[in-house]
Design an enzyme around this catalytic site. Structure first.
Site, PDB file in Angstrom:
ATOM      1  N   ASP A 112     -45.506 -37.308  30.543  1.00  0.00           N
ATOM      2  CA  ASP A 112     -44.935 -37.187  29.209  1.00  0.00           C
ATOM      3  C   ASP A 112     -45.878 -37.601  28.079  1.00  0.00           C
ATOM      4  OD1 ASP A 112     -42.633 -36.024  30.107  1.00  0.00           O
ATOM      5  OD2 ASP A 112     -41.463 -37.849  30.153  1.00  0.00           O
TER       6      ASP A 112
ATOM      7  N   GLU B 194     -49.092 -34.616  28.560  1.00  0.00           N
ATOM      8  CA  GLU B 194     -48.690 -33.211  28.401  1.00  0.00           C
ATOM      9  C   GLU B 194     -47.960 -32.973  27.081  1.00  0.00           C
ATOM     10  OE1 GLU B 194     -48.029 -32.179  33.159  1.00  0.00           O
ATOM     11  OE2 GLU B 194     -46.297 -32.287  31.840  1.00  0.00           O
ATOM     12  N   ASP B 195     -47.272 -33.987  26.601  1.00  0.00           N
ATOM     13  CA  ASP B 195     -46.453 -33.801  25.404  1.00  0.00           C
ATOM     14  C   ASP B 195     -46.786 -34.779  24.279  1.00  0.00           C
ATOM     15  OD1 ASP B 195     -44.141 -31.754  25.896  1.00  0.00           O
ATOM     16  OD2 ASP B 195     -44.460 -32.798  27.779  1.00  0.00           O
TER      17      ASP B 195
ATOM     18  N   TYR C  11     -35.040 -36.172  28.289  1.00  0.00           N
ATOM     19  CA  TYR C  11     -34.957 -37.627  28.388  1.00  0.00           C
ATOM     20  C   TYR C  11     -35.352 -38.328  27.096  1.00  0.00           C
ATOM     21  CZ  TYR C  11     -33.924 -38.971  33.234  1.00  0.00           C
ATOM     22  OH  TYR C  11     -33.316 -39.233  34.428  1.00  0.00           O
TER      23      TYR C  11
ATOM     24  N   HIS D 232     -34.682 -43.343  40.428  1.00  0.00           N
ATOM     25  CA  HIS D 232     -33.425 -43.006  39.770  1.00  0.00           C
ATOM     26  C   HIS D 232     -32.591 -42.113  40.685  1.00  0.00           C
ATOM     27  CE1 HIS D 232     -31.316 -41.401  35.882  1.00  0.00           C
ATOM     28  NE2 HIS D 232     -30.479 -41.950  36.731  1.00  0.00           N
TER      29      HIS D 232
HETATM   30 CO    CO Z   1     -34.058 -40.568  35.440  1.00  0.00          CO
END
Ligand code: CO
Ligand code: CO
Lengths: 648, 648
Positions: free
Chosen positions: A303, A306-307, A387, A603
């Site tokens: 994240d 790449e972003d 997210y 998660h």
């Molecule tokens: Co998660």
């Protein structure tokens, strides 16, 4: 004309207005973009330029030290870096430089061309990708097969995989993106409508906006709670410089990392300003998914690389994102075509009451001493597609720094065939499935524990608590003890957490002692953590080899900033980044230490994570060690009157 | 005349004023003591009676259910326990009973005499022990050898070891107990002055009271921070009954455990009141030390069973111990001679803002939805000699319960010979040494997940995340999945934490499903944890065998309340308590489940822990699972105006 100290330093005219570590201003970004654009050979080149990142080229540490010592208050010539020939003080600091990173699809925008890499994806590119897919007749046919004629109801999310893009198509009413979806696979140059998985039914429970949850169901029994600081906050702000309760540091911000903390130090009575870290930030995060089926095995978002955590940051709102007496900082970026965009109120700084700081009640006399803990919190929140991640640094009065990540937002889902159940995740709602996954965060900590400018006197020691052998010295079998192991080289410093041995790490100054003669240090205390659950041959671990250990240590090097290398986006190459650098196996016995602490959470989605996931917390702590900081937090005043009037 | 439901239930006169679970009132304790005293055969027996614990004899669960359903508002006949012959409703509840536990040194105070055990130590006994030692001429001589003539400067702390007492003599000026000490060994019937360890020097930094830290050094820059609830709190209190944000429960209190939470339930829309637990409390804690030398190897305090967490609780102060709109509860105890003593403001209940509850910002539209998290906190703080422990239960709007222990106070120290350094601890100040040790806490959770009165439909499932094998179904080597294992019997349910497999436990209802057909449950999420570092043959582990695993599960049994047995104090017997009960290997497949979660922290003392230790936190969480509670926390209202006026 300032009176300098007695070291023969001339008092010079100081005209600096920007500290060398201040993030680029909007004006500076404009100048940088204009300069680069003007260098384009033809009008076509100039107009076609795309700007992904314009960021401050951070000066070397001696320039920072010079600025702190001499050009910015408080004037502290004792902090001047020492060189062999004595202190040399220029009349001004070197000019600030902007670094324009990378290129875009081979178009050169800076003198250096780096082949076969991709800069982070821009929002415009995501939008273009979505538009291309939605305009593509076979895709429209596929949607029609699923009963959707109106393409305005369709949203297409691009994911970055290999050198092309893979897209998941997502369909939803406007208020509930991500919560109904069809399973199609679209690569940039191919389209395939595999099995027809019908759209999951529209679920009345999927919306979470006030418009959908109101109408008698909103809770009416949450009474207001206000945090009031009638005399104002206890912090002082001067530009990007923050002072609070013996702490001081500078706020920085980059498109890739978001919030950066520079020059973190603690003012310790007669010992003066004690540096702790040059620079603290989150430099990467990776989210690998555990389902081996299409398309989930492709999902392992980087994240930051790449972003961009900073580029995707939110404009925060008082009373919603932060409560209390808030100081906000704005952040400036370039957009894709070179314009400047500002995220107002991007970084939040405020104080919080944090319960008791310490207490002791004497059982003989009944006398109690108790102090409340106040903490200073600096944070930002970003969205990466579905997210949300909130990054928080908390500073405490006892010399503790806590790093905390809050995870919320919307799960990345898949659609299921009617009646289908998957081993690799949770059926979250009728026809909807959330695969199990992990979130890993990389904190890069360029440390400077008790190092004055120019000093590189740190090392890292691992501490394990060990069971003593039975025998003459342990007849009652109760004994255990701590064992310290110096991490001498980079290869020795690839370490994992171990709760059973109370494992932690000390960043120790090799030359500074406390009053009992022990070397001073800072302790890295892991929180809950894990390692990747993917097999060690998993493809994404080539790019993300740095996930294979929880701790890495390197000597500081100018270009070693991102653990997956500078351009991790779709990078097919092996051998970039942290896992490659440490192959040099440099010495760590006494140097300028950079710690890379990698912490993850596995998660297993719960039904309760849907439609929006309640915040999960994960983090770690840095604590003063052998520096007798308690001597400081003894002095927190007793304030029994704070809240006398609140009473049931 | 109440209108009852249509089940043929007669409306009866209900005159109950005390709920069966209310802790004993001061008047009830007086009656209990007087009753017992009157039973003494002679005046000598009556006057010589000593009272260590007078505590409510908690009624059986069907009586509690009856009270909740019928005698206390809200009147809910649907909650009446079902027996074979239909609901039988007495006109009133059975009378409340006090339980007078144990005896004192063989003197019978209740009809049952239990031989060879000791009740917890009373403060009077500690004081008597101190006086005896200080009056003993050889002890006075030993003090004189160390330069102390004035016995008023001497404090003697007793520790409970074996069937006698061992005392550490502690010497200090009045304001700094525990911070200078001499090393002497005193058993109740013997005294030995071993090596002469001189008194550590008086250290000017050892005091922490305002009188000592003021005078220019107190911090003056902490500005007031007030928490204001202008419309009052969001909770409602009726006696010991608490309602807040869909939660409800009863506050209890015992001398041994301190705070007890009874009948914890969540009101879930159309599903009504969903029980979660019958009873939650901390039933024991143990602090073993890692130094094999005298006297430290003897130190392994059972702070609940030897002293009592409740009896040693503090009277809390607004603005110091708790901030905000506070509801306090008093606690009543008997003292040693049978008088009633009250700790006013012993349990604190208040709301706290807890940052963001959830957030999502749509990247296409920029629209953000965010809700703040409010939590309800119930807590008490106790002192056990040198250490302070705060026990907190936090309730959240998303159905989460968090248990948190805060550790603070003063380290247990030893004196060192000049120049001596010890492998087993930290030199904390000149001549003073803090041995490494562990703190273990035992939470007993009598669960009732989605069980109506009389139902015993719970089981415990362990969840581990596993790496998928390579092969046809996992060609990319990315796959992992959760594996659930039912803990069928007590021997299968002795389990330890494992972060690497994201291990957690589900307390599952065997018969209730959510809307997607999955069995509902609650998830126990461990926080950081450890196991004893002493060798498995260590003597204290005979009494504390329950420390050998992090999780134990038993079927509910009336007398199984304390993991070291009812009388752990100096108990020389093997085979009492949890580790013995589970040898029955009872079935856990569908029953009334009691969870014992044991969590510890390995404390390597830091210099910064001296003279008073800044708070350390440790705990765990209970989270709703497969019950779709998020559908509840969607409804938390949006309140952007909470703090608009606070602005820099
Ligand atoms: Co998660
Ligand atoms: Co401790």
């Amino acid at each position: 004309n300032n009176a300098a100290s007695g070291k023969g330093i001339q008092s010079l005219t100081r005209a600096q207005t920007s500290h060398p570590l201040d993030p680029l201003s909007a004006a500076e970004i404009k100048v940088a973009v204009a300069t680069v654009r003007a260098a384009g050979a033809t009008p076509e080149v100039r107009d076609g330029m795309r700007f992904v990142e314009v960021v401050l080229s951070e000066p070397e540490k001696n320039v920072v030290a010079l600025a702190d010592a001499y050009f910015f208050p408080p004037f502290q010539p004792s902090l001047l870096p020492r060189s062999k020939g004595g202190a040399v003080i220029p009349s001004k600091l070197p000019p600030r430089r902007a670094r324009l990173g990378g290129h875009h699809r081979g178009k050169v925008v800076v003198s250096r061309t780096i082949r076969d890499v991709q800069p982070p994806m821009d929002a415009v590119e995501y939008a273009e990708c979505e538009a291309v897919v939605k305009d593509y007749p076979p895709f429209q046919d596929a949607m029609k097969k699923r009963g959707i004629d109106d393409m305005d109801l369709v949203m297409v999310d691009a994911w970055l995989v290999k050198v092309t893009y893979v897209c998941l198509s997502i369909i939803a009413e406007a208020e509930a993106p991500y919560l109904r979806l069809a399973k199609l696979f679209i690569f940039l140059h191919e389209f395939e409508d595999r099995k027809l998985v019908p759209l999951p039914p529209a679920d009345p429970l999927r919306n979470y906006t006030p418009g959908h949850t109101r109408g008698g169901v909103d809770r009416s029994d949450v009474k207001p709670l206000q945090i009031i600081q009638p005399d104002g906050p206890s912090f002082r702000i001067n530009g990007q410089f923050v002072e609070w309760q013996k702490w001081n540091f500078r706020i920085g911000f980059t498109p890739r990392e978001g919030l950066v903390l520079h020059s973190v130090a603690y003012v310790d009575g007669s010992r003066g300003r004690r540096p702790i870290a040059h620079r603290l930030s989150f430099v990467e995060m990776v989210v690998p998914y555990g389902d081996p089926n299409e398309p989930h095995y492709r999902k392992n978002a980087f994240d930051a690389g790449e972003d961009g955590l900073g580029k995707n940051a939110h404009s925060l709102k008082r009373g919603c994102d932060c409560l209390g007496y808030i100081k906000y900082f704005d952040a400036h970026f370039t957009n894709f075509t070179g314009g400047v965009e500002t995220i107002e109120n991007c970084v939040c700084l405020h104080e919080e009451d944090h319960g008791i700081l310490w207490k002791h009640q004497d059982w003989r006399t009944g006398l109690a001493e108790v102090r409340r803990s106040r903490r200073l919190t600096v944070s930002f929140i970003c969205t990466v597609a579905n997210y949300e991640y909130g990054f928080y640094w908390h500073f405490y009065q006892d010399g503790k720094i806590e790093a905390e990540v809050k995870l919320t937002g919307i799960l990345s889902l898949g659609a299921l065939q009617p009646g289908e159940v998957r081993k690799y995740g949770t059926t979250i709602a009728p026809g909807l499935y959330a695969p199990v996954h992990q979130h890993f965060f990389v904190a890069r900590m360029d440390m400077a524990v008790d190092c004055k400018p120019g000093e590189a006197y740190n090392q890292v020691v691992e501490v394990n608590v060990k069971v003593e052998e039975s025998g003459e010295n342990n007849v009652h079998n109760n004994a255990f003890y701590t064992e310290e192991t110096l991490l001498k080289t980079e290869s020795q410093a690839m370490r994992d957490c171990n709760q059973l041995s109370a494992r932690h790490w000390i960043i120790r100054n090799t030359r500074t002692v406390n009053r009992t003669g022990q070397l001073t240090g800072y302790k890295l205390v892991p929180g809950s953590n894990c390692l990747p659950l993917a097999g060690s041959e998993a493809k994404f671990l080539r790019r993300a080899e740095f996930l294979k250990h929880n701790l890495w240590v390197t000597p500081y090097a100018l270009d070693e900033n991102f653990p997956g290398g500078e351009f991790p986006n779709q990078n097919p190459r092996v051998g970039e980044g942290l896992a490659s650098w440490v192959k040099q196996n440099r010495s760590l016995e006494e140097t300028d230490i950079v710690l890379w602490y990698i912490f993850g959470i596995t998660h297993v989605p719960r039904l309760e994570d849907w439609p929006v996931m309640p915040v999960e917390h994960i983090g770690f702590m840095l604590q003063y060690l052998k520096a007798a900081m308690m001597l400081q937090c003894r002095h927190v005043p007793f304030r029994p009157s704070t809240c006398e009037r609140d009473y049931v």
